[in-house]
Design a protein around this motif. Structure first.
Motif, PDB file in Angstrom:
ATOM      1  N   GLN A  17      -7.187   0.222  -1.265  1.00 49.53           N
ATOM      2  CA  GLN A  17      -7.449  -1.029  -0.536  1.00 49.53           C
ATOM      3  C   GLN A  17      -8.768  -0.966   0.233  1.00 49.53           C
ATOM      4  O   GLN A  17      -9.562  -1.888   0.199  1.00 49.53           O
ATOM      5  CB  GLN A  17      -6.287  -1.287   0.423  1.00 49.53           C
TER       6      GLN A  17
ATOM      7  N   THR B 141       0.831  -1.204   0.000  1.00 49.57           N
ATOM      8  CA  THR B 141       0.000   0.000   0.000  1.00 49.57           C
ATOM      9  C   THR B 141       0.869   1.258   0.000  1.00 49.57           C
ATOM     10  O   THR B 141       0.599   2.218  -0.726  1.00 49.57           O
ATOM     11  CB  THR B 141      -0.933  -0.009   1.228  1.00 49.57           C
TER      12      THR B 141
ATOM     13  N   GLU C 253      -4.998  -4.526  -3.643  1.00 45.48           N
ATOM     14  CA  GLU C 253      -5.720  -5.708  -3.134  1.00 45.48           C
ATOM     15  C   GLU C 253      -7.219  -5.619  -3.436  1.00 45.48           C
ATOM     16  O   GLU C 253      -8.051  -5.602  -2.533  1.00 45.48           O
ATOM     17  CB  GLU C 253      -5.493  -5.866  -1.630  1.00 45.48           C
TER      18      GLU C 253
HETATM   19 MG   LIG Z   1      -2.084  -2.727   1.932  1.00 49.49          MG
END
Ligand SMILES: [Mg+2]
Ligand SMILES: Nc1ncnc2c1ncn2[C@@H]1O[C@H](COP(=O)(O)OP(=O)(O)OP(=O)(O)O)[C@@H](O)[C@H]1O
Lengths: 336, 370
Positions: free
Chosen positions: A84, A44, A161
């Protein structure tokens, strides 16, 4: 030709944690590039640097040749982001979510309307377009956010993700969706995941990232090939000592042997041919086979090969670390 | 324009969740009803004990005067008690607000003219009641004096007469300008910067920070929607306040326009000020604490409940930079007196300068990264 994205020696430090540690790679135009890594690997953080949400501690990154630190507003016009955490507005309808987001990018009215119609069709939400997002399932919301990331026809789409928390069926829908969009528009896609199968099915190339470092980077097929051996025999043995281990490793068809807890993973070229020989050998030396399984090489094995642990273990460690001394700082978007 | 899209998103979300807006309209009106009725003019029905140890004629006169207070303005509710010690104990234990003691030699001293005294023991923990009792009892004593000293005009007790410059304003009517400012303040605390704080808290801000929205787009967009919501709220609260108190607006269309301008400017001023304070906050609890604090420090020294002129010097100095003080002044002029532009020109000028300053500060301190 410029790379779609180019990253040179990026480092990102938070107080004591080095989330991204000297990472370099480049993404080709039109490819689906994946980053595979466990929780806390730095996926991230890396995406946030590339999407101008965070400044790197050092190093350079560019999108379409445009530096992310020097010209963030120019970069922002070229990227679509699906973060995410789910970030669509629950109090708005799908249509309103897309429409307002389009306005943020100054997409003209007519074009916006066409785009929304096209994308809602693509993500299969056309008949729910006028419903509040609050009434959507997780998978529907994720599809909406993918559509939202594409409303301004970006040059590259970042997805962090995107299938986390979805059931296998919904995950497959999203994979197909991304592949179809890429095929139709030639969009470059940058995706992170901690699902092996997702990386394997979807990505042209994969970077394996652990503790903020890239430990391997290649196409899924090449990654599997380079670690050698095509089949893995996983066994738990009784009455098996160091001598037996020496002998096992010396056998001509055994590529390598790794130990994990109680069991051994024996990498061989062809399990069907090697098994009888192995059994014979074990019988001769009085070794007892307590458990046996055979499987073909997967990315999981690649991951184990490079990091010395399964991705699930890596995650458990992370969780234990979190439960341990000192709660971590609240991390926005760390959960879904 | 991108800032308009930011406003549009904000407004749509408020329209889908109108509860907070409705509550914020209702609360200042409740406040008006409760405050207006709690502090209506002088205090009433204060329970006091009377211990009369004198049997002479003048003590009877004192009792008569006190009874007049009980029957007339109902300031006191008098209970007789013979035991002085018991009376004092009952005040200390909080059953009564005070004891009036007429000593045994009272009538004698009146006759001899050697400073007759009535004892007054008060519960000082309730200073408002104590002040009120002490006031009415001294006035009663002054009458007593007047009875006997009427022949000496130089000693005549001065009479207080208040002159009403404008049509009679009840206490709860004079609260109306204050509750409009209160409604504006409340509106500015859950719109504007607060919308962004909630986005940050929920992690939703990530979705628009990666778009070309600039700091100015975000600040201006959320402030615009905040001004719209807040102004509508304050108009409703004003109409409600006028209906509850029965005041009629004195001025004409001109006053209405000026009222609207004042509302918009007040909302803009407070919104940009709160934006400056909250630009970097990322948790609603921070907002709760700061807003509660700001509410107290701006509202009470604003003239909404207590005249600024009667504040201590340092608070009067603070009122000079308190935006709510200017707003209260302007609303008082417009609503209670029906004044025109000249009366509120200073207030409006203050707001223009204040808004310009705060908007710059808000945009500069706002952090656009995660
Ligand atoms: Mg992440
Ligand atoms: N804002 C922050 N402040 C402090 N530390 C942070 C912050 N964001 C991330 N980190 C730390 O950086 C490391 C990498 O975090 P990151 O969120 O990038 O991991 P990730 O690979 O995305 O994990 P996940 O799969 O759980 O999403 C972690 O150790 C995390 O604690």
């Amino acid at each position: 030709m410029a790379y779609a994205a180019e990253v040179k020696n990026i480092v990102k430090k938070f107080q004591s944690v080095t989330a991204v540690n000297d990472v370099s790679f480049s993404v080709n135009e039109g490819e689906i590039f994946g980053f595979l890594g466990p929780n806390g690997a730095g996926k991230t953080t890396l995406i946030r640097i590339l999407t101008c949400l965070m400044k790197p501690t050092s190093g350079q990154a560019s999108i379409r040749g445009i530096d992310v630190v020097k010209h963030p507003s120019l970069v922002r016009r070229n990227i679509g982001v699906v973060s995410q955490a789910l970030t669509s507005d629950l109090d708005l309808t799908a249509y309103e979510n897309l429409n307002i987001y389009g306005k943020y990018f100054d997409v003209p009215k007519k074009e916006r309307k066409e785009s929304i119609d096209y994308l809602l069709g693509k993500v299969d939400l056309k008949d729910r377009a006028k419903d509040l997002v609050a009434t959507y399932s997780g998978g529907m919301r994720r599809r909406l956010e993918i559509a939202r990331g594409l409303i301004h026809k970006p040059y590259i789409l970042f997805l962090d993700e995107p299938t986390i928390g979805l059931d296998p069926q919904s995950r497959r829908v999203i994979w197909e969706l991304l592949q179809k969009i890429r095929k139709e528009t030639g969009l470059t896609i940058f995706i992170t995941t901690h699902y092996m199968d997702e990386a394997d099915v979807l990505c042209d190339r994969i970077g394996i990232i652990d503790y903020g470092k890239i430990v391997a980077l290649d196409s899924p097929a090449n990654l599997k090939r380079t670690i050698g051996g095509f089949d893995i025999i996983e066994v738990t043995l009784g009455n098996f000592g160091p001598e037996g281990m020496e002998k096992l490793k010396a056998m001509p068809f055994v590529k390598s042997v790794t130990e994990k807890d109680e069991s051994l993973r024996i990498y061989v070229e062809d399990a069907a041919k090697s098994m009888p020989v192995l059994f014979e050998e074990f019988k001769k030396t009085g070794v007892i086979i307590e458990y046996l399984a055979i499987h073909e090489q997967t990315l999981e094995d690649v991951f184990i090969h490079y990091t010395g642990k399964t991705i699930r273990e890596a995650e458990t460690q992370k969780v234990n670390f979190f439960i341990g001394a000192g709660a971590p700082r609240r991390m926005p978007g760390a959960r879904i | 324009m991108r800032a308009l899209a930011v406003s549009e998103r904000d407004l749509k979300r408020f329209m889908r969740n109108p509860f907070v807006i409705i509550a914020s309209i209702f609360m200042p009106l409740m406040y008006l009803v409760i405050m207006g009725n709690s502090f209506q003019g002088e205090l009433k029905h204060l329970p006091v004990l009377l211990v009369n140890q004198d049997s002479g004629p003048y003590s009877r006169r004192v009792v008569e005067l006190l009874q007049a207070l009980e029957d007339g303005p109902r300031t006191l509710e008098i209970t007789r008690e013979n035991d002085q010690k018991k009376a004092v104990d009952m005040v200390r234990d909080g059953f009564y607000k005070g004891v009036i003691i007429i000593p045994p030699d009272f009538s004698k001293n009146v006759v001899k003219n050697v400073e007759p005294q009535v004892g007054l023991l008060l519960d000082n923990t309730d200073s408002i009641s104590a002040g009120s009792i002490s006031g009415v009892v001294s006035r009663a004593m002054a009458y007593l004096k007047a009875d006997y000293l009427a022949v000496r005009p130089d000693r005549a007790t001065p009479q207080l007469r208040s002159i009403e410059l404008y049509k009679k304003i009840d206490y709860d009517a004079s609260l109306v300008p204050g509750i409009i400012v209160m409604a504006i303040f409340m509106g500015t605390t859950f719109t504007g910067a607060f919308s962004l704080v909630m986005d940050k808290f929920l992690g939703i801000h990530e979705s628009y920070l990666s778009t070309p929205l600039t700091r100015f787009d975000l600040v201006a967009g959320t402030i615009m929607s905040g001004v719209l919501i807040t102004t509508i709220m304050s108009i409703i609260v004003m109409i409600g306040g006028l209906m509850i108190t029965g005041i009629k607006l004195a001025g004409g269309i001109g006053t209405l326009v000026l009222l609207l301008v004042t509302m918009v400017l007040t909302a803009l001023g407070l919104l940009s000020m709160i934006f400056t304070v909250l630009g970097r906050a990322d948790h609603p609890r921070i907002v709760g604490v700061l807003v509660g604090f700001l509410n107290v420090i701006f509202y009470f020294p604003s003239g909404a409940v207590y005249p600024i002129e009667s504040l201590p010097n340092w608070l009067r100095a603070f009122a000079k930079v308190n935006p709510e003080a200017y707003a209260v002044h302007a609303f008082k002029e417009l609503i209670l007196k029906g004044s025109g532009f000249t009366a509120i020109r200073g207030d409006l000028m203050f707001f223009v300068a204040f808004i310009a300053f705060m908007l710059c500060l808000a945009t500069l301190t706002f952090k656009r990264t995660m």
